[in-house]
Enzyme design. Structure first.
Site, PDB file in Angstrom:
ATOM      1  N   CYS A   1      -4.920  -3.621   2.927  1.00 53.42           N
ATOM      2  CA  CYS A   1      -4.596  -3.312   4.327  1.00 53.42           C
ATOM      3  C   CYS A   1      -5.756  -3.527   5.300  1.00 53.42           C
ATOM      4  O   CYS A   1      -6.037  -4.651   5.692  1.00 53.42           O
ATOM      5  CB  CYS A   1      -4.046  -1.887   4.418  1.00 53.42           C
ATOM      6  SG  CYS A   1      -3.134  -1.558   5.966  1.00 53.42           S
TER       7      CYS A   1
ATOM      8  N   LYS B   1     -10.215   0.687  -2.349  1.00 54.41           N
ATOM      9  CA  LYS B   1     -10.254   0.244  -0.950  1.00 54.41           C
ATOM     10  C   LYS B   1     -11.617   0.512  -0.324  1.00 54.41           C
ATOM     11  O   LYS B   1     -12.109   1.637  -0.302  1.00 54.41           O
ATOM     12  CB  LYS B   1      -9.153   0.953  -0.164  1.00 54.41           C
ATOM     13  CG  LYS B   1      -8.971   0.475   1.265  1.00 54.41           C
ATOM     14  CD  LYS B   1      -7.783   1.186   1.908  1.00 54.41           C
ATOM     15  CE  LYS B   1      -7.515   0.687   3.318  1.00 54.41           C
ATOM     16  NZ  LYS B   1      -6.336   1.381   3.921  1.00 54.41           N
TER      17      LYS B   1
ATOM     18  N   GLU C   1       0.847  -1.193   0.000  1.00 53.48           N
ATOM     19  CA  GLU C   1       0.000   0.000   0.000  1.00 53.48           C
ATOM     20  C   GLU C   1       0.886   1.247   0.000  1.00 53.48           C
ATOM     21  O   GLU C   1       1.943   1.286   0.631  1.00 53.48           O
ATOM     22  CB  GLU C   1      -0.897  -0.012   1.246  1.00 53.48           C
ATOM     23  CG  GLU C   1      -1.881   1.127   1.308  1.00 53.48           C
ATOM     24  CD  GLU C   1      -2.761   1.089   2.548  1.00 53.48           C
ATOM     25  OE1 GLU C   1      -3.898   1.578   2.489  1.00 53.48           O
ATOM     26  OE2 GLU C   1      -2.306   0.555   3.590  1.00 53.48           O
TER      27      GLU C   1
END
Length: 282
Positions: free
Chosen positions: A161, A119, A45
């Site tokens: 993440c 995301k 990321e």
């Protein structure tokens, strides 16, 4: 016949606010991964810049995607670019300022963009470290769609993440056929030490997938440090291989025959009583 074995790489970096320096570091580690035999490499990321002005970096989105494509083509290796800031949503509509979308781009070994994942889950949390308060929603607009992509016949579920903490997303990805789940990350040193390996292993066991975590590592500024320890976990929850807390290229092999055997011996997905279906709330 589709191969049953794939060599995959997790690229572990200490990204700064300087994109050009980060791209040089990423390029060298991607080349190392290819030299070690990887056919797919996952960058962490915020690989192009960690911190700084994401709106300004978003102006370079097309350039950065082109960089990923050039790297993939020159190395003959598929790449998933951990995350980049984008000023447009996938449908082309602009993201309202001052926010950006943070998205992961999958590129084929011939340098063609294959998929984009924005995301879904934003890290708004208080952590007992020097940074203390993390509020991704101050900078990012969440995505709305799940994404899987076929990379050389391997079905890959895309995530980023903080998504690792949400098993419903992992379940959606395995329902869509994922064999490998990838989590390009910037897990903090504190949360990483507590939960990184635990979550990666639990996700592998619960889904029957291989799980690859490609993490940032080291000190990124006076108040922000990340955990490292990128790793590949098999569907039994065994850590196939892992890195420490320094930059590097982890290359490890996954075996779909082993995955298939484990899924037959313990058919968790067939025993599911609840189905995670339908769109996420907008």
């Amino acid at each position: 016949m589709t191969s049953m074995r794939y060599s995959v790489a997790a690229i572990q970096m200490t990204s700064s606010k300087q994109p050009d320096d980060n791209l040089r570091q990423a390029g060298a580690l991607l080349a190392e991964a290819r030299q070690k035999g990887a056919s797919l490499a996952v960058l962490p990321e915020n690989f192009a810049a960690y911190g700084g002005d994401y709106r300004s970096l978003g102006e370079r989105y097309d350039e950065l995607v082109s960089w990923l494509c050039d790297q993939a083509r020159s190395l003959d290796m598929a790449i998933i670019g951990g995350s980049l800031p984008a000023l447009q949503r996938p449908d082309g509509r602009p993201v309202p300022s001052p926010l950006v979308r943070t998205c992961s781009i999958a590129v084929s070994a011939t340098g063609e963009p294959l998929a984009r994942y924005d995301k879904l889950h934003l890290f708004d949390a208080d952590v007992q470290d020097a940074q203390g308060r993390y509020r991704e929603s101050d900078f990012f607009e969440p995505g709305q769609e799940v994404a899987t992509v076929s990379v050389g016949g391997l079905q890959v579920g895309m995530a980023i993440c903080y998504d690792l903490r949400f098993p419903a997303l992992a379940q959606r990805l395995v329902n869509a056929g994922a064999q490998l789940l990838v989590y390009p990350s910037a897990f903090t040193a504190v949360t990483g030490a507590a939960h990184w390996q635990l979550l990666l292993r639990a996700t592998a066991v619960q889904t029957g997938c291989y799980v690859l975590g490609a993490n940032q590592c080291g000190q990124h500024g006076p108040r922000r440090s990340t955990y490292g320890h990128s790793m590949l976990v098999d569907p039994w929850g065994t850590v196939v291989d892992s890195l420490g807390d320094a930059p590097g290229a982890l290359v490890a092999e996954l075996d779909l025959a082993t995955m298939s055997e484990l899924r037959q011996r313990m058919p968790v997905q067939q025993h599911q009583r609840f189905r995670i279906e339908g769109p996420y709330d907008t």
